[in-house]
Every structure is written in C-alpha cells, then in structure tokens.
Design a protein around this motif. Structure first.
Motif, PDB file in Angstrom:
ATOM      1  N   ALA A 213      -4.934   1.670  43.380  1.00 32.15           N
ATOM      2  CA  ALA A 213      -6.053   0.728  43.301  1.00 32.15           C
ATOM      3  C   ALA A 213      -5.948  -0.080  42.012  1.00 32.15           C
ATOM      4  O   ALA A 213      -5.856   0.490  40.926  1.00 32.15           O
ATOM      5  N   PHE A 214      -5.931  -1.394  42.153  1.00 36.95           N
ATOM      6  CA  PHE A 214      -5.884  -2.299  41.012  1.00 36.95           C
ATOM      7  C   PHE A 214      -6.906  -3.397  41.215  1.00 36.95           C
ATOM      8  O   PHE A 214      -7.194  -3.792  42.334  1.00 36.95           O
ATOM      9  N   LYS A 215      -7.432  -3.916  40.129  1.00 33.17           N
ATOM     10  CA  LYS A 215      -8.251  -5.127  40.122  1.00 33.17           C
ATOM     11  C   LYS A 215      -7.667  -6.031  39.049  1.00 33.17           C
ATOM     12  O   LYS A 215      -7.357  -5.594  37.949  1.00 33.17           O
ATOM     13  N   LEU A 216      -7.496  -7.291  39.373  1.00 33.29           N
ATOM     14  CA  LEU A 216      -7.021  -8.275  38.414  1.00 33.29           C
ATOM     15  C   LEU A 216      -8.210  -9.053  37.881  1.00 33.29           C
ATOM     16  O   LEU A 216      -9.119  -9.404  38.628  1.00 33.29           O
ATOM     17  N   ILE A 217      -8.194  -9.325  36.580  1.00 33.12           N
ATOM     18  CA  ILE A 217      -9.259 -10.094  35.946  1.00 33.12           C
ATOM     19  C   ILE A 217      -8.681 -11.435  35.500  1.00 33.12           C
ATOM     20  O   ILE A 217      -7.668 -11.469  34.802  1.00 33.12           O
ATOM     21  N   GLU A 218      -9.321 -12.519  35.922  1.00 32.78           N
ATOM     22  CA  GLU A 218      -8.926 -13.851  35.470  1.00 32.78           C
ATOM     23  C   GLU A 218      -9.534 -14.060  34.083  1.00 32.78           C
ATOM     24  O   GLU A 218     -10.756 -14.120  33.940  1.00 32.78           O
ATOM     25  N   LEU A 219      -8.675 -14.155  33.068  1.00 32.93           N
ATOM     26  CA  LEU A 219      -9.167 -14.322  31.700  1.00 32.93           C
ATOM     27  C   LEU A 219      -9.304 -15.791  31.342  1.00 32.93           C
ATOM     28  O   LEU A 219      -8.349 -16.553  31.493  1.00 32.93           O
TER      29      LEU A 219
END
Length: 144
Positions: free
Chosen positions: A19-25
């Motif tokens: 399980a991964f979540k990507l964060i748009e910085l």
C-alpha cells in the motif's frame, strides 16, 4: 523487408501488493524540505463544524495544507527489478537468470495539498457536486 530487434523483459505482479500513497508537493514545500533546515511535518485533523466535515491537515513549520485524495484514471505501477528463476524443465546448473520486472504496488489515487491561509484554515467550503461522488451515488442507487 526491414527487420526489428526485439528485447523481451519478463514481467510479473506480486500477489502481495504493498500500500502506497503519493503526495503532490507544492514547489514551496519541496524547497523547504530540501533546505538545510527542513521543518518537521505533522498530520492533524481539523475541527468539524455543522457545515464542514473534518479533514486531514499537514503542518509544515508555519504553513498548513489541507490534504485531499484525488482519483486518477491512469493507475501508477511501482516496479522493482528482479530476475527469472529456473522452472521445473530448466537445468539449474546451466540456467542463466534473465533480468525482469515485478509490480509491487498499483496506485490509483494521490494526495493533493492545498495551502490554507491562517484566517481561512477553519472555513474551507465543503466539496460540492464532485463527479466521482455523483457517480458513486448513482451506482449505489442502481444496486438497490
């Protein structure tokens, strides 16, 4: 007739997807995190009100960002390098492993960060008429 060179790369998908979540910085937050003195990041919850639900907040030094999940129609696959292993028909003493790729996760949504101004941090309007909410609602009604 022209000839083409073909290079096959074996591909596999792990049965245990991580399980991964990507964060748009935002660029300003990325610059802060890459600086010599990066801020400590904290995730907190906003205070719910009668008109707005609680939502997650990312605190980075003096700045606060509202965290919103965004769905994507094009999932992102995380791959890791691997190599082939001998099968039952291969001779293990003469088998030469071939480089391959293995999918370890499929990411179908990302986290968007929205900078909150100090005076509006508690007055963020609720999400209204988002297409995916309408779609989910219509699908639930069809199942009934």
């Amino acid at each position: 007739m022209p000839s083409q060179y073909s290079v096959d790369i074996p591909f596999a998908a792990s049965h245990h997807q991580q399980a991964f979540k990507l964060i748009e910085l935002p660029p300003e937050l990325l610059a802060l995190l890459e600086s010599d003195n990066p801020p400590t990041l904290n995730i907190t919850s906003s205070s719910p009100s009668p008109t707005t639900p609680a939502y997650a907040l990312l605190n980075a030094g003096t700045k606060t960002y509202q965290m919103r999940q965004k769905n994507t129609s094009n999932p992102i696959m995380l791959l890791k390098p691997s190599s082939t292993t001998p099968t039952e028909t291969d001779d293990p003493t003469t088998f030469i492993p071939q480089p391959s790729l293995c999918s370890i996760a499929k990411i179908e949504d990302t986290i968007e960060l929205i900078l909150q101004e100090p005076e509006t941090a508690e007055k963020v309007p609720p999400k209204v008429n988002k297409w995916h909410e309408k779609f989910a609602k219509s699908r639930m009604e069809k199942k009934k």
